[in-house]
Scaffold this motif. Structure first.
Motif, PDB file in Angstrom:
ATOM      1  N   PHE A   1       0.513  -1.069   0.003  1.00 26.25           N
ATOM      2  CA  PHE A   1      -0.680  -0.148  -0.318  1.00 26.25           C
ATOM      3  C   PHE A   1       0.639   1.092   0.503  1.00 26.25           C
ATOM      4  N   VAL A   2       1.825   1.265   0.786  1.00 25.72           N
ATOM      5  CA  VAL A   2       2.708   2.668   1.113  1.00 25.72           C
ATOM      6  C   VAL A   2       3.052   3.082  -0.291  1.00 25.72           C
TER       7      VAL A   2
ATOM      8  N   LEU B   1       1.726   3.850  -2.612  1.00 29.19           N
ATOM      9  CA  LEU B   1       0.653   4.816  -2.964  1.00 29.19           C
ATOM     10  C   LEU B   1       2.715   5.710  -2.992  1.00 29.19           C
TER      11      LEU B   1
ATOM     12  N   ASN C   1       3.190   6.424  -7.534  1.00 27.51           N
ATOM     13  CA  ASN C   1       1.725   6.921  -7.408  1.00 27.51           C
ATOM     14  C   ASN C   1       1.647   8.718  -7.891  1.00 27.51           C
ATOM     15  N   ALA C   2       2.193   8.503  -5.992  1.00 28.41           N
ATOM     16  CA  ALA C   2       2.027  10.457  -5.975  1.00 28.41           C
ATOM     17  C   ALA C   2       3.001  10.723  -6.703  1.00 28.41           C
TER      18      ALA C   2
ATOM     19  N   THR D   1       5.350   3.731 -11.420  1.00 29.19           N
ATOM     20  CA  THR D   1       3.856   2.595 -12.130  1.00 29.19           C
ATOM     21  C   THR D   1       3.058   3.162 -13.127  1.00 29.19           C
TER      22      THR D   1
ATOM     23  N   ILE E   1      -5.004   7.802  -7.269  1.00 23.89           N
ATOM     24  CA  ILE E   1      -3.537   7.320  -6.827  1.00 23.89           C
ATOM     25  C   ILE E   1      -3.703   6.908  -5.312  1.00 23.89           C
ATOM     26  N   THR E   2      -5.054   6.976  -4.706  1.00 29.73           N
ATOM     27  CA  THR E   2      -4.977   6.715  -3.309  1.00 29.73           C
ATOM     28  C   THR E   2      -6.275   5.116  -3.255  1.00 29.73           C
TER      29      THR E   2
ATOM     30  N   GLN F   1      -6.688   3.440  -6.569  1.00 32.42           N
ATOM     31  CA  GLN F   1      -5.145   2.454  -6.941  1.00 32.42           C
ATOM     32  C   GLN F   1      -4.194   1.614  -6.308  1.00 32.42           C
ATOM     33  N   ALA F   2      -4.049   2.275  -5.492  1.00 33.31           N
ATOM     34  CA  ALA F   2      -2.987   1.341  -4.146  1.00 33.31           C
ATOM     35  C   ALA F   2      -3.540   0.946  -3.185  1.00 33.31           C
ATOM     36  N   PHE F   3      -4.818   1.486  -2.975  1.00 37.45           N
ATOM     37  CA  PHE F   3      -5.278   0.079  -2.155  1.00 37.45           C
ATOM     38  C   PHE F   3      -6.654  -0.874  -2.685  1.00 37.45           C
TER      39      PHE F   3
END
Length: 285
Positions: A103-104, A107, A110-111, A145, A260-261, A263-265
């Protein structure tokens, strides 16, 4: 092609931004002789940064007076644990750290898409330009990503874990029986093999392609917005297009924060779900 020519050619501008800094240009989609250096460097730097932050939090843990960073970390850990409890069939020492890392890290990668699209590439071009590099041959993609190698690489790691959990929980023969007798029973073994193989291969492909597609599309939208004032000189039109560009950038950035959040989730939850499906105790659900 010079920078001025790129500014006059939107297609060249987009192609330049979507090209990786690589050891050589790929000859095909799956060219294993090519290393994308920007993907490796930014992924490693972000991973190292997360390790450094985690180490600092661990060294300064306090039950009575937690820092803001510790409070945020505890919220993230609790959030991830809640997802695991809702999905995974029983406690497991690997799933928690794995889900948190996925997750982190995803994320954080993605960020990088929230940075201005020309910021780091322009700085990199300027630095190499001091050493006489041709700007048209200087490439840098800062969002790992948005590269299929990254997302499919992550998905492949998850797939290997799925295989390991299947062998651990069902045994080699149990896993083989799943291919032979699922989903239509013993009288349709050839069909079962084809269907189960497709089902198993769809898991890493869906993980990797979903993440790549959403982030690549988001990056492309930022590039299209940047084209509004690309190469524009000081003129009356600039006073019209520049405010519009700022508004569009802000609107898309706020929306992209959700993307972005999310998609990580999704990547984390699907990882937990697929591993839970591979566990023997999940057969009862």
């Amino acid at each position: 092609m010079s920078e001025s020519a790129q500014a006059a050619d939107p297609v060249a501008y987009i192609q330049h931004h979507l090209t990786n800094w690589s050891t050589s240009q790929p000859k095909s989609i799956a060219d294993f002789n090519v290393l994308h250096l920007d993907v490796i460097i930014f992924s490693a730097l972000l991973g190292g940064l997360l390790i450094f932050i985690a180490k600092k939090i661990g060294e300064n843990l306090s039950l009575d007076n937690p820092s803001k960073l510790q409070s945020v970390a505890e919220m993230v850990v609790e959030f991830v644990n809640d997802q695991i409890k809702n999905v995974f069939p029983h406690p497991d020492k690997l799933i928690g750290p794995l889900a948190l890392t996925v997750f982190v890290w995803v994320l954080a990668m993605n960020a990088m898409d929230l940075l201005p699209v020309d910021l780091l590439p322009s700085l990199w071009t300027g630095i190499l330009g001091l050493f006489g590099a041709d700007p048209s041959h200087v490439y840098l993609k800062v969002v790992p990503t948005t590269n299929l190698d990254t997302t499919l690489g992550l998905a492949l790691c998850v797939f290997v874990l799925i295989l390991a959990y299947n062998f651990k929980s069902k045994g080699p023969m149990g896993y083989l029986k799943m291919f032979l007798f699922h989903p239509f029973g013993k009288f349709f073994i050839p069909v079962n093999i084809v269907m189960t193989t497709i089902e198993e291969l769809a898991k890493p492909l869906s993980l990797g392609l979903r993440l790549f597609g959403n982030l690549f599309a988001g990056e492309l939208v930022f590039l299209l917005i940047a084209l509004l004032t690309l190469g524009a000189g000081f003129s009356f039109g600039l006073f019209i297009w520049f405010p519009m560009q700022v508004l569009l950038d802000l609107a898309w950035l706020l929306f992209h924060l959700l993307v972005i959040t999310l998609q990580a989730f999704i990547f984390m939850v699907l990882t937990i779900v697929y591993l839970g499906m591979a566990d023997a105790t999940a057969d009862d659900h």
